[in-house]
Scaffold this motif. Structure first.
Motif, PDB file in Angstrom:
ATOM      1  N   TYR A   7       0.827  -1.204   0.000  1.00 28.35           N
ATOM      2  CA  TYR A   7       0.000   0.000   0.000  1.00 28.35           C
ATOM      3  C   TYR A   7       0.865   1.258   0.000  1.00 28.35           C
ATOM      4  N   PRO A   8       0.288   2.384  -0.415  1.00 27.57           N
ATOM      5  CA  PRO A   8       1.068   3.622  -0.470  1.00 27.57           C
ATOM      6  C   PRO A   8       1.346   4.185   0.923  1.00 27.57           C
ATOM      7  N   THR A   9       2.479   4.839   1.027  1.00 23.74           N
ATOM      8  CA  THR A   9       2.807   5.598   2.236  1.00 23.74           C
ATOM      9  C   THR A   9       2.479   7.069   1.956  1.00 23.74           C
ATOM     10  N   GLU A  10       2.560   7.887   2.955  1.00 26.15           N
ATOM     11  CA  GLU A  10       2.332   9.316   2.748  1.00 26.15           C
ATOM     12  C   GLU A  10       3.346   9.875   1.749  1.00 26.15           C
ATOM     13  N   GLN A  11       4.578   9.391   1.817  1.00 26.05           N
ATOM     14  CA  GLN A  11       5.624   9.866   0.913  1.00 26.05           C
ATOM     15  C   GLN A  11       5.305   9.505  -0.539  1.00 26.05           C
ATOM     16  N   THR A  12       4.924   8.239  -0.809  1.00 22.59           N
ATOM     17  CA  THR A  12       4.639   7.865  -2.202  1.00 22.59           C
ATOM     18  C   THR A  12       3.334   8.498  -2.673  1.00 22.59           C
ATOM     19  N   ASN A  54       2.256  10.317  -6.540  1.00 20.43           N
ATOM     20  CA  ASN A  54       0.830  10.179  -6.843  1.00 20.43           C
ATOM     21  C   ASN A  54       0.384   8.716  -6.744  1.00 20.43           C
ATOM     22  N   ASP A  55       0.928   8.001  -5.776  1.00 22.89           N
ATOM     23  CA  ASP A  55       0.663   6.575  -5.581  1.00 22.89           C
ATOM     24  C   ASP A  55      -0.650   6.383  -4.836  1.00 22.89           C
ATOM     25  N   ARG A  56      -1.582   5.680  -5.448  1.00 23.77           N
ATOM     26  CA  ARG A  56      -2.865   5.353  -4.807  1.00 23.77           C
ATOM     27  C   ARG A  56      -3.129   3.848  -4.844  1.00 23.77           C
ATOM     28  N   GLU A  57      -2.221   3.074  -5.434  1.00 23.10           N
ATOM     29  CA  GLU A  57      -2.473   1.663  -5.723  1.00 23.10           C
ATOM     30  C   GLU A  57      -2.212   0.751  -4.524  1.00 23.10           C
ATOM     31  N   VAL A  58      -3.181  -0.139  -4.282  1.00 20.96           N
ATOM     32  CA  VAL A  58      -3.025  -1.229  -3.326  1.00 20.96           C
ATOM     33  C   VAL A  58      -2.918  -2.513  -4.151  1.00 20.96           C
ATOM     34  N   ILE A  59      -1.913  -3.329  -3.851  1.00 19.41           N
ATOM     35  CA  ILE A  59      -1.721  -4.614  -4.537  1.00 19.41           C
ATOM     36  C   ILE A  59      -2.011  -5.710  -3.518  1.00 19.41           C
TER      37      ILE A  59
END
Length: 144
Positions: free
Chosen positions: A111-116, A121-126
């Motif tokens: 999952y994304p961290t606050e930094q990513t 612009n990371d919103r992706e959960v794998i």
């Protein structure tokens, strides 16, 4: 370098401690496609991509789904992990074909961290299905 977090189950199986990082380079974050198979021992502490193997080869994890969290300000670690857990249960059940609570497989996720979130612009959960034993086939529709 920007880091994504991987849930405890996958990190522990990967032998890299309780929390491992998935790195982002040049604004890109590591990702994998639904159906990709993974050997968790092959995941180093910081990676720029999630290493995958053919599902006919020995593996202990498989990507069972992925989804994006809503845009906006970073909602906080608790909100992100809650959304990841809930979303991955749905993705898992759709892919494996059985309720997660009834399965011999476990669920894990990246999952994304606050930094990513802010910098890439990371919103992706794998979402991953994880097994304590190696498999040599896909778990899609396996109902295990």
């Amino acid at each position: 370098m920007k880091n994504r977090l991987i849930s405890t189950t996958l990190a522990a199986l990967a032998g890299v401690g309780l929390i491992s990082s998935i790195a982002a380079c040049g604004g890109q974050v590591a990702t994998a496609e639904v159906g990709d198979c993974v050997v968790t021992a092959d995941i180093p502490d910081d990676v720029t991509e999630i290493p995958t193997v053919d599902c006919g080869e020995a593996h202990d994890a498989q990507v069972v789904g992925k989804f994006d969290l809503d845009d906006g300000d970073y909602p906080g670690d608790d909100a992100v992990t809650t959304a990841a857990e809930e979303g991955c249960v749905t993705e898992f059940e759709s892919f494996v074909g059985i309720a997660a609570a009834d399965s011999s497989l476990q669920i894990s996720y990246v999952y994304p961290t606050e930094q990513t979130w802010d910098q890439a612009n990371d919103r992706e959960v794998i979402c991953f299905a994880i097994s304590a034993e190696d498999a040599t086939e896909s778990w899609e529709g396996a109902q295990i």
